[in-house]
Design an enzyme around this catalytic site. Sequence first.
Site, PDB file in Angstrom:
ATOM      1  CE  LYS A  34      -3.708  -2.551   2.018  1.00  0.00           C
ATOM      2  NZ  LYS A  34      -4.517  -2.819   0.959  1.00  0.00           N
ATOM      3  CG  ASP A 247      -2.966   1.332  -2.054  1.00  0.00           C
ATOM      4  OD1 ASP A 247      -3.358   1.778  -0.885  1.00  0.00           O
ATOM      5  OD2 ASP A 247      -2.449   0.193  -2.522  1.00  0.00           O
TER       6      ASP A 247
HETATM    7  P1  ADP Z   1     -10.049   0.107  -1.793  1.00  0.00           P
HETATM    8  O1  ADP Z   1      -9.239  -0.198  -3.226  1.00  0.00           O
HETATM    9  O2  ADP Z   1      -9.204   0.577  -0.896  1.00  0.00           O
HETATM   10  O3  ADP Z   1     -10.948  -0.876  -1.331  1.00  0.00           O
HETATM   11  P2  ADP Z   1     -12.195   1.650  -3.319  1.00  0.00           P
HETATM   12  O4  ADP Z   1     -12.632   0.344  -3.752  1.00  0.00           O
HETATM   13  O5  ADP Z   1     -13.182   2.189  -2.289  1.00  0.00           O
HETATM   14  O6  ADP Z   1     -10.875   1.214  -2.509  1.00  0.00           O
HETATM   15  O7  ADP Z   1     -11.878   2.617  -4.465  1.00  0.00           O
HETATM   16  C1  ADP Z   1     -11.266   3.892  -4.070  1.00  0.00           C
HETATM   17  C2  ADP Z   1     -11.729   4.889  -4.965  1.00  0.00           C
HETATM   18  O8  ADP Z   1     -11.380   4.407  -6.305  1.00  0.00           O
HETATM   19  C3  ADP Z   1     -13.179   5.224  -5.064  1.00  0.00           C
HETATM   20  O9  ADP Z   1     -13.598   6.094  -3.966  1.00  0.00           O
HETATM   21  C4  ADP Z   1     -13.563   5.692  -6.447  1.00  0.00           C
HETATM   22  O10 ADP Z   1     -13.010   6.953  -6.577  1.00  0.00           O
HETATM   23  C5  ADP Z   1     -12.479   4.859  -7.139  1.00  0.00           C
HETATM   24  N1  ADP Z   1     -13.056   3.610  -7.780  1.00  0.00           N
HETATM   25  C6  ADP Z   1     -13.094   2.269  -7.392  1.00  0.00           C
HETATM   26  N2  ADP Z   1     -13.567   1.452  -8.264  1.00  0.00           N
HETATM   27  C7  ADP Z   1     -14.067   2.384  -9.109  1.00  0.00           C
HETATM   28  C8  ADP Z   1     -15.132   2.045 -10.128  1.00  0.00           C
HETATM   29  N3  ADP Z   1     -15.319   0.751 -10.332  1.00  0.00           N
HETATM   30  N4  ADP Z   1     -15.337   3.062 -10.897  1.00  0.00           N
HETATM   31  C9  ADP Z   1     -14.922   4.294 -10.683  1.00  0.00           C
HETATM   32  N5  ADP Z   1     -14.178   4.612  -9.734  1.00  0.00           N
HETATM   33  C10 ADP Z   1     -13.790   3.622  -8.842  1.00  0.00           C
END
Ligand code: ADP
Length: 300
Positions: A34, A247
């Site tokens: 990370k 990240d």
């Molecule tokens: P992590 O990878 O820590 O689980 P998230 O899945 O919540 O974090 O994703 C972090 C950020 O990445 C989200 O707040 C969003 O802005 C962006 N993101 C993640 N997945 C998508 C997606 N399918 N479409 C658009 N943006 C995305």
Amino acid sequence: MTPLLCFIYSYTKSFPRPGESVVGASFEAGPGGKGANQASQIARLGGRVIMIGRVGSDIFAPVNIESMKQSGVITDYIEKDPVVNTATAMITVTSEGENSIVVTLGANLELSAQRAEEMEPVIAKSKIMLCQYEIKFPALKKALEVAKRNNVKTFFNFAPGVPDFDKDVLKLVDYLCTNENETEFLSGMEVHSIDDAKKAAKYLLGFVTTAVVVTLGGKGAVLATPNEVKYIPAKPVKAVDTTGAGDSFCGALAYLLVYKPELPLEEQVQRACFVASISVQSKGTQTSYPYAKDLPEEWL
Ligand code: ADP
């Protein structure tokens, strides 16, 4: 104070049973962790970022360091452990798409509170310190203490989340960022909807000094500040690989906090969502993170 890790993917027809060897279809290895990912995203956006971390003296260490260097991260303060190996995640993916993962945090866990003290001159000259939780609690706590006593802003990404985390340490945190799972771990509240995320973010705001951001994958993020709790939608995109999106988001937000302080926090979160939405549109983790030149002109 950030973690490094190498990924090793083996693609097989099926998982090996205990004692069995199966022939793999293909194999991939690459850099990650990370902290390394977040630092790479900051550097790709043009930020000056110093990585404080620890690797082993094995073949994986140069892979990780080289990848960060290529993105522009300053790697001079990464220590090499003479005994314990670089952190790795060994992932087996079957043709059914199932995976099994063994994560060994290795040298990350040898990053000590004493190292955080030693790094005080470096931390003290920084505008912000970004930490994750793939290191031990005493090292995290000391790093936060060192930053705070030097009036350096702190940004804590509670990833990966764990149960029973001592929330008292959050009083040393200015900006807290958690995804849905991590929010559940930290708040003890279930997060299934935007409203749930808003409630949990508001609750967690009581433990930090400035703001809480809960990321919600493709839905975007929730931002809680003492003034308001706001939902910030993500740009709808065709996601190809969402690994490391969080990240990319944290790296982009840390960059914006330092380099675009004139923007309201809500706008900074919206822009961080935009950066992360680019990262999910191609395969890979660090390699999918945009450089400044990949962003629209008005973004800069
Ligand atoms: P992590 O990878 O820590 O689980 P998230 O899945 O919540 O974090 O994703 C972090 C950020 O990445 C989200 O707040 C969003 O802005 C962006 N993101 C993640 N997945 C998508 C997606 N399918 N479409 C658009 N943006 C995305």
